[in-house]
Motif scaffolding. Structure first.
Motif, mmCIF file in Angstrom:
data_model
loop_
_atom_site.group_PDB
_atom_site.id
_atom_site.type_symbol
_atom_site.label_atom_id
_atom_site.label_comp_id
_atom_site.label_asym_id
_atom_site.label_seq_id
_atom_site.Cartn_x
_atom_site.Cartn_y
_atom_site.Cartn_z
ATOM 1 N N TRP A 35 11.546 -0.011 -7.050
ATOM 2 C CA TRP A 35 10.379 -0.262 -7.903
ATOM 3 C C TRP A 35 10.626 0.198 -9.333
ATOM 4 N N SER A 48 3.854 1.460 -1.113
ATOM 5 C CA SER A 48 4.512 1.496 -2.421
ATOM 6 C C SER A 48 3.595 2.059 -3.496
ATOM 7 N N THR A 49 2.290 1.803 -3.405
ATOM 8 C CA THR A 49 1.357 2.367 -4.385
ATOM 9 C C THR A 49 1.337 3.885 -4.288
ATOM 10 N N GLU A 98 0.828 -1.200 0.000
ATOM 11 C CA GLU A 98 0.000 0.000 0.000
ATOM 12 C C GLU A 98 0.868 1.258 0.000
ATOM 13 N N LYS A 109 -0.636 -3.579 -10.480
ATOM 14 C CA LYS A 109 0.570 -3.462 -11.303
ATOM 15 C C LYS A 109 1.815 -3.844 -10.496
ATOM 16 N N LEU A 110 1.897 -3.386 -9.258
ATOM 17 C CA LEU A 110 3.068 -3.702 -8.436
ATOM 18 C C LEU A 110 3.155 -5.206 -8.153
ATOM 19 N N SER A 136 -0.760 1.117 -9.349
ATOM 20 C CA SER A 136 -1.744 0.352 -8.593
ATOM 21 C C SER A 136 -1.111 -0.874 -7.934
ATOM 22 N N ALA A 137 -1.784 -1.358 -6.913
ATOM 23 C CA ALA A 137 -1.337 -2.591 -6.253
ATOM 24 C C ALA A 137 -1.318 -3.735 -7.265
#
Length: 159
Positions: free
Chosen positions: A94, A15-16, A13, A25-26, A22-23
């Protein structure tokens, strides 16, 4: 590495918010656990707990206001002498797939970690870096876009 799912979810979360991806995509990069584990291995579980607690407080104070959340994330975490360099490294992981050695000042104040050096997390981390979709391109040497696509210049899409 021993991680609990709640911490992994909070890391995702956070990281988003840090990446604006989006979660979905991650998670789709396949790097979530590797990145979480890398941070814990380098800075330790206690510091990761401190970072996630700080994020939790910022999120609660923002009360679902994205503008407030982003502003408080900058003031409370990214500007923090201890948590800021770690958080910026998370963003770099990321996007680029690499961990960058923490600054000398950080290491002098908070201790050196054996594994704290600049390194690529994995081959897949480079390939799945968020840099590539951000610039609407592909990682050189991997994930070729298809025959003949080199004939057209890259198109940078609006974010």
């Amino acid at each position: 590495m021993d991680m609990n799912n709640e911490q992994l979810d909070e890391f995702l979360e956070m990281s988003t918010v840090l990446t604006a991806f989006s979660a979905y995509k991650l998670k789709g990069t396949g790097q979530l656990e590797a990145y979480f584990n890398t941070v814990v291995e380098i800075v330790g579980k206690a510091t990761m707990d401190e970072l996630l607690n700080a994020y939790r407080k910022v999120k609660k104070a923002a009360n679902n206001d994205e503008t407030v959340l982003n502003k408080q994330l900058r003031f409370q975490i990214l500007s923090n002498d201890k948590l800021g360099p770690i958080t910026r490294n998370i963003i770099k992981m990321w996007f680029i797939g690499s961990w960058y050695q923490l600054p000398n000042a950080w290491r002098e104040n908070y201790g050196e970690a054996e594994k704290d050096s600049t390194f690529v997390i994995s081959t897949n981390a480079y390939i799945e870096g968020l840099l590539w979709p951000t610039i609407d391109s592909h990682p050189p040497g991997a994930k070729a876009p298809g025959y003949g696509t080199w004939a057209s210049k890259p198109q940078i899409s609006e974010l």
